[in-house]
Design a protein around this motif. Structure first.
Motif, PDB file in Angstrom:
ATOM      1  N   ILE A   9     -33.427  24.551  15.229  1.00  0.00           N
ATOM      2  CA  ILE A   9     -34.348  23.605  16.139  1.00  0.00           C
ATOM      3  C   ILE A   9     -35.731  23.459  15.426  1.00  0.00           C
ATOM      4  N   GLU A  10     -36.237  24.628  15.171  1.00  0.00           N
ATOM      5  CA  GLU A  10     -37.546  24.293  14.201  1.00  0.00           C
ATOM      6  C   GLU A  10     -37.212  23.427  13.053  1.00  0.00           C
ATOM      7  N   ARG A  13     -36.651  19.831  13.972  1.00  0.00           N
ATOM      8  CA  ARG A  13     -38.174  19.184  14.582  1.00  0.00           C
ATOM      9  C   ARG A  13     -38.915  18.857  13.191  1.00  0.00           C
ATOM     10  N   HIS A  68     -34.112  15.018  19.671  1.00  0.00           N
ATOM     11  CA  HIS A  68     -35.577  15.178  19.482  1.00  0.00           C
ATOM     12  C   HIS A  68     -36.301  14.968  20.628  1.00  0.00           C
ATOM     13  N   GLU A  70     -35.493  15.632  23.749  1.00  0.00           N
ATOM     14  CA  GLU A  70     -35.043  16.904  24.377  1.00  0.00           C
ATOM     15  C   GLU A  70     -35.868  17.771  24.140  1.00  0.00           C
ATOM     16  N   VAL A  71     -36.004  18.128  22.796  1.00  0.00           N
ATOM     17  CA  VAL A  71     -36.332  19.102  22.099  1.00  0.00           C
ATOM     18  C   VAL A  71     -37.829  19.169  22.304  1.00  0.00           C
ATOM     19  N   GLU A  72     -38.599  17.899  22.304  1.00  0.00           N
ATOM     20  CA  GLU A  72     -40.079  17.826  22.595  1.00  0.00           C
ATOM     21  C   GLU A  72     -40.317  18.268  24.029  1.00  0.00           C
ATOM     22  N   CYS A  74     -38.621  20.483  25.926  1.00  0.00           N
ATOM     23  CA  CYS A  74     -38.373  21.754  26.051  1.00  0.00           C
ATOM     24  C   CYS A  74     -39.635  22.496  25.161  1.00  0.00           C
ATOM     25  N   TYR A  75     -40.044  22.012  24.040  1.00  0.00           N
ATOM     26  CA  TYR A  75     -41.238  22.660  23.383  1.00  0.00           C
ATOM     27  C   TYR A  75     -42.310  22.459  24.233  1.00  0.00           C
TER      28      TYR A  75
END
Length: 295
Positions: A9-10, A13, A68, A70-72, A74-75
């Motif tokens: 994921i890193e 991103r 992306h 959703e990743v942001e 969650c981050y």
């Protein structure tokens, strides 16, 4: 089972942010082949195509854009969690979160907060204002450490502690005929224009019950959600009010007079505390100062 590989994921991103596998590797301190492998493994694991090559650079697909977002999200939550975990040991020593009903946030708490800051200058204070039900919600959900609200005796999900008792008082313009009264009763207010707190207040309901028992129909010409503005209108000569003593006392520098109201009606100002959280030292100090100020 949670299968997400955080390193994948890193890498994903970083590629989105830089638009380039090599730059993404530099950002994470790894080689470009390592980034490519992480992205490939992520795509294979979830049967996705995340990037396509166009004109010498890689472009994210619709799936990548959706992922992306959703990743942001969650981050952001993860960063909050990491910050909380990092600060956990010292959090309660350095920060005090207070939730209070709106009126008391304006005219009662500022003086207590000022005194508290002088005593504990290293503690950051957060003050939230809202209705009594909102105060309880903030405490119940762990968003605040101390609550101050007007409540009936039974409220579930939080710990309720008594405050020093104060009673309702009658507030009138200076030179009003009621100035001569040692105590003001419902009979004294028969026909007099009244400015009162709105209908949904427990304080208001108890006051109207006193009028009913005295067989007096109150002449209410104005209602307000909060008591603060009422004092200014009373000072202007618009009418008379019955309200909690703390509010009236806060505005005593206006052209008003304050007299006890009879029958005695307590103002149900309560401390609202979390049910399972041990009070921090700043919280204990603030509660002590709060009680002293009410006295």
């Amino acid at each position: 089972m949670l299968r997400f590989n955080l390193r994948q994921i890193e890498a994903f991103r970083a590629v989105i942010q830089t638009g380039n596998m090599t730059l993404a590797g530099e950002l994470l301190g790894v080689t470009q082949p390592a980034i490519s492998r992480l992205i490939r493994d992520l795509e294979e694991e979830y049967s996705l195509q995340l990037f396509v090559r166009q004109a010498g650079r890689i472009e994210p697909t619709k799936d990548a854009i959706a992922l992306h977002a959703e990743v942001e999200r969650c981050y952001g939550e993860l960063e909050q969690m990491v910050k909380f975990a990092t600060d956990l040991g010292s959090f309660r020593r350095r920060r005090l979160r207070i939730a209070a009903i709106v009126g008391h946030s304006y005219f009662f708490l500022p003086e207590v907060i000022k005194s508290f800051h002088a005593r504990c200058p290293d503690v950051v204070i957060n003050l939230r204002s809202g209705s009594s039900s909102e105060v309880v919600e903030h405490i119940e959900r762990g968003r605040s450490d101390i609550g101050l609200a007007l409540l009936p005796p039974e409220v579930h999900g939080v710990v309720i502690r008594e405050m020093p008792e104060t009673n309702l008082v009658c507030v009138m313009p200076k030179a009003h005929p009621l100035e001569k009264c040692e105590k003001v009763t419902p009979q004294d207010l028969d026909g007099i224009p009244l400015l009162l707190i709105s209908e949904n207040s427990l304080m208001r309901k108890r006051l109207l019950q006193a009028f009913k028992e005295a067989e007096v129909q109150p002449n209410v010409i104005m209602e307000s959600t909060y008591t603060g503005p009422i004092c200014s209108l009373v000072a202007s000569g618009m009418g008379v009010s019955v309200m909690d003593f703390l509010t009236a006392d806060a505005y005593s520098d206006l052209d008003i007079e304050i007299r006890p109201f009879s029958p005695s009606i307590p103002c149900e100002l309560k401390l609202v505390l979390p049910g399972s959280q041990v009070e921090s030292q700043p919280a204990r100090i603030f509660i002590e100062m709060l009680r002293e100020h009410v006295r």
